[in-house]
Structure formats: C-alpha cells, structure tokens
Design an enzyme around this catalytic site. Structure first.
Site, PDB file in Angstrom:
ATOM      1  CD  GLU A 290       5.818  -5.084   3.407  1.00 44.76           C
ATOM      2  OE1 GLU A 290       6.056  -6.232   2.969  1.00 44.76           O
ATOM      3  OE2 GLU A 290       4.654  -4.655   3.595  1.00 44.76           O
TER       4      GLU A 290
ATOM      5  CD  GLU B 222      -0.944  -2.486   0.900  1.00 49.06           C
ATOM      6  OE1 GLU B 222      -0.730  -3.631   1.328  1.00 49.06           O
ATOM      7  OE2 GLU B 222      -0.862  -2.166  -0.318  1.00 49.06           O
TER       8      GLU B 222
ATOM      9  CG  ASP C 135      -3.866  -5.714   6.231  1.00 43.98           C
ATOM     10  OD1 ASP C 135      -3.534  -4.554   6.549  1.00 43.98           O
ATOM     11  OD2 ASP C 135      -3.039  -6.630   6.037  1.00 43.98           O
TER      12      ASP C 135
END
Length: 272
Positions: A190, A123, A91
């Site tokens: 998600e 993201e 990440d």
C-alpha cells in the site's frame, strides 16, 4: 429435460499462484454486506476483502482502529453468504493479533469458524512473523500487508507514501521475503513507490496486490466506496473512480421525495 447446474470454479490461493505464474492480473475489491458481495462476485472479481475499512466507510470512524473482531465477523458472514466464486479475505482488526501469536491464532480461528471466510489478512513484517507462522501452521491462509499500514497511523502520524527512504525500502523488501517464507499466500503493498513495488513483486513467488503502488504488482485492490463514488471526499492520486453513485443516488432520492410529496407515487399501476 432436467437442467444440469453449471459448476462454478472457485478462486483459491492456488488459483492466485497460477495467475501470477501466467501473468494474469488479480482483481480485488472490498465489500461488507451480502448485496454488494453478490454483485461483485457475479461481475467476476477474484478476491473480496472484508476490510477493517468498514470502520471508516460503514461506521464513520476516523481510523480503522475502533472496529472489533465480532464486528468484522458480522460483516464477513454477510459477504460469505453472497459469494459463489471469489476468494474471501478478512482483515484481522487492531488488537486481535498484535499481542502474541496465540491471540492471533485464536482470532483467526474465530473468524474462520463463525464467518465461513477463506483466509485472513494482517499488517506488519518481521514483527508479525510469529503470528503468521502460527496461523498458517493451523491451516489458515494468511495475506500480508506492507507499506502504509493504516492500523499504525498513530505511529506514522500521516498517510503519506511509505518507503521513499532507502532504509525503509530495504526493510520492506526484507519483510516481504520474511512473510513469504512464513507462509503468506499474497501480500498487499500500500502506497509505496512504483519502482519499489515492481522490485518486490519480481523478487517474490507469491502475488502482490497493490493499492497506490503502481501497475507492476500482480493485482490491484480498491475500497468499493471509493471506486463507486459513494465516498466523494477521498480522492488520492491512485484512485480511479468508475461511478459517481453519490450524485446518482442523491438525484434518485430527490425524485422519490418529489414524487411522494406530489402524490405521483404510487400511481394506479403501482397499487393493488
């Protein structure tokens, strides 16, 4: 006779593409250290995500926001040293890519050079496209992440299911296609409705990895502390807890304490 070492076939982004094409589901789990990474790799996991969830489950922070780039690299390097087979995704932490694409590329290069990982994850959809293109253009594989994006928790104000409303669902579908066109090799979905995740998965040629997004994604991911029952407070609907390590570890340590107190440990066979 000399023994011939068996060649280990590594999982690559190309492997994942073939798995989607053949209908083989992709397994993904988080890890943050050498020992667990070695166990998971040996168990046959396809992808290890060195998640910014380390901010929560390792460092004890309320959100993923505090963890730094250098801390992510520390955890990623430990995971890399424990793995022979699976693909490692790291990440990009909050603040390491949002400002502009040049910073995003510099952060990604730092992760790859200093940890030895295989790819990065970030993201966001349309707002992250320039960064995705920049990173992919430098030869670094990128995994996207849509739906509930924990780094934006203060924007959303809640961890509830995302994209229930039509406008947000339509944006998510557009964002998924944009990420694919920008060069992402996979996308995490998600906490979104299962029907939406199914539609998105079918619309893409790259794999989707679901967490709280139903069974029609091309793969699934869980945080190791949740799956193994180390973290007992977090029990969302999408979580299947495969062990209760918290209880088992507590029992073992209590027995150890009792054995030390009673002078039962170490016994003669455990002494030199």
């Amino acid at each position: 006779m000399s023994s011939v070492k068996k060649e280990i076939k590594r999982i690559t982004t190309n492997t994942l593409q073939k798995m989607k094409a053949s209908g083989e589901k992709i397994s993904m789990i988080t890890a943050y250290d050498f020992s667990f990474a070695k166990i998971f790799d040996g168990a046959g996991i396809d992808i290890i995500l060195v998640g910014d969830s380390a901010s929560n489950v390792i460092a004890g922070h309320e959100t993923t926001l505090p963890i730094t780039l250098d801390q992510m690299i520390y955890h990623a390097g430990a995971v890399v040293r424990g793995v022979d087979r699976c693909l490692i995704v790291v990440d990009l932490p909050f603040g390491s890519y949002q400002s502009n694409s040049e910073i995003a590329l510099a952060s990604s290069i730092k992760i790859m050079k200093e940890s030895g990982a295989h790819s990065v994850k970030l993201e966001g959809g349309e707002e992250a496209i320039d960064s995705v293109k920049k990173i992919v253009g430098a030869g670094i594989p990128v995994m996207g992440h849509l739906g509930l994006t924990p780094q934006s928790i203060y924007k959303f104000g809640t961890y509830i299911v995302r994209a229930r409303e039509n406008s947000e669902a339509e944006k998510l579908k557009r964002d998924a296609l944009l990420l694919q066109e920008a060069g992402c090799f996979a996308i995490v979905l998600e906490k979104i409705p299962a029907d939406l995740a199914k539609e998105v998965s079918k619309s893409l040629s790259i794999p989707t990895i679901g967490i709280g997004a139903g069974g029609d994604c091309d793969g699934q991911v869980l945080v190791m502390h949740d799956l193994l029952g180390i973290n007992t407070e977090f029990k969302p609907r999408f979580l299947r807890q495969y062990l209760n390590l918290s209880e088992q570890i507590t029992t073992a340590v209590k027995q150890y304490v009792a054995d030390v107190k009673s002078n039962d440990f170490p016994n003669k066979s455990e002494s030199y």
